[in-house]
Design an enzyme around this catalytic site. Structure first.
Site, PDB file in Angstrom:
ATOM      1  N   ALA A  27       1.461  -1.487   0.331  1.00 39.64           N
ATOM      2  CA  ALA A  27      -0.133   0.049  -0.313  1.00 39.64           C
ATOM      3  C   ALA A  27       1.269   1.289  -0.427  1.00 39.64           C
ATOM      4  CB  ALA A  27      -0.441  -0.075   1.119  1.00 39.64           C
ATOM      5  N   ASN A  28       0.386   2.319   0.334  1.00 45.95           N
ATOM      6  CA  ASN A  28       0.750   3.807   0.547  1.00 45.95           C
ATOM      7  C   ASN A  28       0.468   4.525   1.287  1.00 45.95           C
ATOM      8  OD1 ASN A  28      -0.585   5.704  -0.929  1.00 45.95           O
ATOM      9  ND2 ASN A  28      -0.392   3.359  -2.470  1.00 45.95           N
ATOM     10  N   ALA A  29       0.786   5.917   1.453  1.00 45.56           N
ATOM     11  CA  ALA A  29       0.890   6.609   2.226  1.00 45.56           C
ATOM     12  C   ALA A  29      -0.844   7.400   2.100  1.00 45.56           C
ATOM     13  CB  ALA A  29       1.626   7.573   2.722  1.00 45.56           C
ATOM     14  N   ALA A  55      -3.602   7.202  -5.332  1.00 50.51           N
ATOM     15  CA  ALA A  55      -2.255   7.234  -5.722  1.00 50.51           C
ATOM     16  C   ALA A  55      -2.475   5.630  -5.616  1.00 50.51           C
ATOM     17  CB  ALA A  55      -1.558   7.259  -4.050  1.00 50.51           C
TER      18      ALA A  55
END
Ligand code: CTP
Ligand code: CA
Length: 226
Positions: free
Chosen positions: A33-35, A100
């Site tokens: 995943a990402n932020a 994102a």
């Protein structure tokens, strides 16, 4: 919403917005995943809906409430986000890709929880995901497609390269190395990168950033500035 009534300058407009991160399964209990928190995409969806647009918000996993009046399509992976977004874009006037999206996904997600004793966890083979923004831009005709660029260095150079590579109408660039513009912040300092010019905005609360982006979408859909 309970304060001043919004101007209805997006009435009749159909918008698709992507927001949040995606989760790419490694096994049934692990993912990449990402932020991203989804705050920017949700703020744009809320503002566009207030101004009269019909909004489909294709959202990755976030902990945000659905904005009033917005149709939220929840997705998990980049592949699911691609399918839902392409479908919603069929009869849309404009798309805003604020998600994102993961750039890579595990080539062969395991169907069981990987165990460190018996499975090889030291390497993970990845394959590229589909570029949703590039695909929408390619299919857009005279419709309007807006992308984002979150960068930590060479912001305007990278954003302009993305505008050209993907073929969208506008890139909203923000420097995520700044505390007032990073993932999860309630403010953002954006630059609007157009084929023929760049507009730098001040650091603003996300609802005002969303309003500025909606202003540009209204102008572009009506044929100015796109
Ligand atoms: N995007 C997308 N689908 C992807 C990757 C990105 O729709 N598979 C969109 C994002 O929603 C954003 C824009 O493309 O609007 C730019 O995303 P970004 O990650 O900054 O660009 P990339 O082309 O993936 O380049 P890099 O991550 O290497 O900077
Ligand atoms: Ca990327």
């Amino acid at each position: 919403d309970l304060l001043a009534p919004a101007k209805q300058d997006m009435a009749g407009m159909m918008l698709v917005i992507t927001a949040g991160p995606t989760h790419e399964a490694i096994d049934p209990v692990r993912y990449i995943a990402n932020a991203s928190t989804g705050k920017m995409g949700y703020a744009i969806a809320r503002e566009a809906s207030r101004r009269g647009a019909t909004v489909t918000l294709v959202s990755g996993p976030v902990s945000l409430a659905a904005p009033r009046g917005v149709c939220v399509v929840p997705v998990v992976s980049a592949s699911q986000m691609r399918d839902a977004t392409v479908a919603a874009f069929t009869n849309a006037d404009a798309a805003i890709c604020a998600a994102a999206v993961a750039d890579y996904t595990p080539a062969a997600p395991a169907d069981h929880k990987l165990k460190k004793g018996t499975d090889d966890l030291s390497t993970l083979r990845l394959v590229k995901t589909a570029d949703i923004l590039a695909e929408l831009s390619h299919a857009k005709g005279d419709r309007v497609v807006v992308g984002f660029a979150a960068e930590t260095n060479d912001l305007l150079k990278n954003a302009r390269a993305k505008l050209e590579r993907k073929g969208c109408d506008l890139i909203v660039a923000n420097d995520v190395s700044r505390a007032d513009s990073t993932f999860g912040a309630d403010t953002s300092r954006i630059a609007l990168v157009w084929p023929d010019r760049t507009e730098q905005l001040d650091t603003l609360p996300l609802d005002q950033v969303a309003s500025a982006i909606c202003d540009r979408v209204v102008a572009a859909v009506s044929g100015e500035g796109a």
